[in-house]
Design an enzyme around this catalytic site. Structure first.
Site, PDB file in Angstrom:
ATOM      1  N   TYR A   1       0.941  -1.325   0.005  1.00  0.00           N
ATOM      2  CA  TYR A   1      -0.022  -0.054  -0.180  1.00  0.00           C
ATOM      3  C   TYR A   1       0.837   1.372   0.058  1.00  0.00           C
ATOM      4  O   TYR A   1       0.566   2.393  -0.308  1.00  0.00           O
ATOM      5  CB  TYR A   1      -0.969   0.176   1.385  1.00  0.00           C
TER       6      TYR A   1
ATOM      7  N   LYS B   1       3.706 -15.203   3.385  1.00  0.00           N
ATOM      8  CA  LYS B   1       3.824 -15.919   1.890  1.00  0.00           C
ATOM      9  C   LYS B   1       5.221 -15.941   2.087  1.00  0.00           C
ATOM     10  O   LYS B   1       5.864 -15.768   0.891  1.00  0.00           O
ATOM     11  CB  LYS B   1       3.200 -15.059   0.769  1.00  0.00           C
TER      12      LYS B   1
ATOM     13  N   ASP C   1      -2.358 -18.210   1.453  1.00  0.00           N
ATOM     14  CA  ASP C   1      -3.450 -19.098   0.610  1.00  0.00           C
ATOM     15  C   ASP C   1      -4.074 -20.286   1.397  1.00  0.00           C
ATOM     16  O   ASP C   1      -5.370 -20.432   1.262  1.00  0.00           O
ATOM     17  CB  ASP C   1      -2.825 -19.665  -0.727  1.00  0.00           C
TER      18      ASP C   1
ATOM     19  N   ASP D   1      -6.241  -6.861   4.554  1.00  0.00           N
ATOM     20  CA  ASP D   1      -7.444  -6.332   3.758  1.00  0.00           C
ATOM     21  C   ASP D   1      -8.398  -7.528   3.245  1.00  0.00           C
ATOM     22  O   ASP D   1      -9.599  -7.614   3.224  1.00  0.00           O
ATOM     23  CB  ASP D   1      -6.768  -5.458   2.707  1.00  0.00           C
TER      24      ASP D   1
ATOM     25  N   ASP E   1     -12.254  -9.057   4.735  1.00  0.00           N
ATOM     26  CA  ASP E   1     -13.400  -9.090   3.915  1.00  0.00           C
ATOM     27  C   ASP E   1     -13.874 -10.673   3.987  1.00  0.00           C
ATOM     28  O   ASP E   1     -15.181 -10.904   4.122  1.00  0.00           O
ATOM     29  CB  ASP E   1     -13.281  -8.791   2.378  1.00  0.00           C
TER      30      ASP E   1
HETATM   31  C1  IPM Z   1     -10.239  -1.161   3.900  1.00  0.00           C
HETATM   32  C2  IPM Z   1     -10.641  -0.961   2.698  1.00  0.00           C
HETATM   33  C3  IPM Z   1      -9.380   0.141   2.099  1.00  0.00           C
HETATM   34  C4  IPM Z   1      -8.163  -0.878   2.199  1.00  0.00           C
HETATM   35  C5  IPM Z   1      -9.510   0.726   0.825  1.00  0.00           C
HETATM   36  C6  IPM Z   1     -10.927   1.432   0.751  1.00  0.00           C
HETATM   37  C7  IPM Z   1      -8.282   1.361   0.503  1.00  0.00           C
HETATM   38  O1  IPM Z   1     -10.548  -1.790   1.770  1.00  0.00           O
HETATM   39  O2  IPM Z   1     -10.225  -0.572   5.022  1.00  0.00           O
HETATM   40  O3  IPM Z   1     -10.456  -2.645   4.060  1.00  0.00           O
HETATM   41  O4  IPM Z   1      -7.752  -1.389   1.241  1.00  0.00           O
HETATM   42  O5  IPM Z   1      -7.561  -0.773   3.306  1.00  0.00           O
HETATM   43 MG    MG Z   2     -10.918  -3.839   2.649  1.00  0.00          MG
END
Ligand code: IPM
Ligand code: MG
Length: 356
Positions: A142, A191, A223, A247, A251
């Site tokens: 990032y 990884k 993975d 990240d 999710d």
């Molecule tokens: C998160 C989001 C952010 C990230 C984006 C919006 C830049 O996906 O906070 O998880 O990737 O950190």
């Molecule tokens: Mg995210």
């Protein structure tokens, strides 16, 4: 207690959820005798529209001057075509970096009553899922150099992934400390079979593990971790990992637990005010329709009370109210199942307030 909170209301459907979280904070302030005052800061699309910059220094300064920052979510199709360095997300990254927020805690559990919202089988969810992801937030790909250039007539792009030992050590320690406060298990995800940053990550984590003999430590490749999370999430307690892996895995974990609309997060640094935000996006498809689930933002406000201000009872009260709303079968569309009462964003806020 007197505190100031910087509010970043965000883009698309985001202001709708921040409004509900503020109602909850105000109710807590009244009930427990605190005074919360708010300063408004712009970031993301709203700041691009106003200043042509996703996070001007003036807005970052407002956040740094507050006692805590509450954020909804930024971005949306309106800003999809702006240059990469001016995208709404760049504002968020500048905010995290500018506030020195290297540690991001993303806890996820299956809320009672939401078991059927999980895509996993009932046998698996019955074993219980309660996992905290500790994500490194100011390093890795990032924040390495991003570039795009032309070579032999074609376009080439590169993103540099970079980690230094001290960055790994400080987040690693938070991983171990978090495990100590929970069920005592830490899984470090990397990884290391491919990446040098991951080899350094693993070596550093092994050095730290010797200092925390009471924590049951393990390593997994990312993975494999992604697979184990859906095979048997009950085996995990705390996961510590680098920025991009965190990240992605957070999710995945949020949907395992039913909906990303329930997932809150806290980002902390050495001393700066904390940043509290849902992990989901700004939901442009349902903006202005009073459909978005405000729970992740309300739960982020609960984390603000606990981690930002040390107000544990107040934070517990908010979490209990959300739990009660779910137990009473009141649901926004993302977590709705047959037999429940469908409500909107404001209705969900009302339901939480009624139970506070
Ligand atoms: C998160 C989001 C952010 C990230 C984006 C919006 C830049 O996906 O906070 O998880 O990737 O950190
Ligand atoms: Mg995210």
């Amino acid at each position: 207690m007197r505190k100031t909170i910087a509010l970043i209301r965000g883009d698309c459907a985001s202001p709708e959820i921040v409004a509900q979280a503020v109602r909850v904070l105000d109710r807590i302030a009244k009930r427990y005798g605190h005074t919360f005052t708010y300063t408004e800061a712009d970031m993301g699309g709203a700041a691009i529209d106003k200043y042509g910059d996703p996070l001007p220094d003036s807005e970052l300064a407002k956040c740094l001057a507050a006692d805590a920052v509450l954020l909804g979510a930024v971005g949306g199709p309106k800003w999809d075509d702006v240059p990469a360095d001016k995208r709404p997300e760049r504002g968020l990254l500048k905010l995290r970096k500018g506030m020195g927020l290297y540690s991001n805690l993303r806890p996820s559990k299956i809320w009672p009553g939401l078991e059927s919202a999980s895509p996993l089988s009932p046998e698996l969810t019955a074993k219980g899922v309660d996992i905290a992801i500790v994500r490194e937030l100011t390093g890795g790909a990032y924040f390495g150099e991003h570039k795009t250039w032309t070579e032999d007539g074609e376009t080439v792009a590169s993103d540099l992934m970079i980690y230094s030992e001290h960055e790994i050590e400080r987040i690693g320690r938070i991983g171990f400390e978090t495990a100590r406060k929970r069920r005592g298990k830490l899984c470090s995800v990397d990884k290391a079979n491919v990446l040098d940053t991951s080899k350094l990550w693993r070596k550093t984590m092994h050095r730290l593990a010797a200092e925390y003999p009471d924590v049951e430590y393990s390593d997994l490749y990312v993975d494999n971790c992604a697979m184990q999370l859906v095979r048997d999430p009950s085996r995990f307690d705390v996961i510590v990992t680098e920025n991009m892996f965190g990240d992605i895995l957070s999710d995945e974990l949020s949907i395992i637990c039913g909906s990303i609309g329930m997932a809150a997060s806290v980002s902390l640094g050495a001393s700066a005010p904390g940043l509290f935000e849902p992990i989901h996006g700004s939901a442009p498809d349902i903006a202005g329709q009073d459909k978005i689930n405000p729970c992740a933002c309300i739960l982020s406000a609960a984390m603000l009370l606990e981690y930002g201000f040390g107000l544990k009872d107040e934070s517990d009260a908010v979490q209990k109210a959300v739990t009660a709303v779910l137990a009473d079968g009141i649901r926004t569309a993302d977590i709705f199942v047959q037999g429940c009462v469908l409500t909107g964003c404001r209705g969900m806020g009302d339901a939480v307030l009624e139970r506070l």
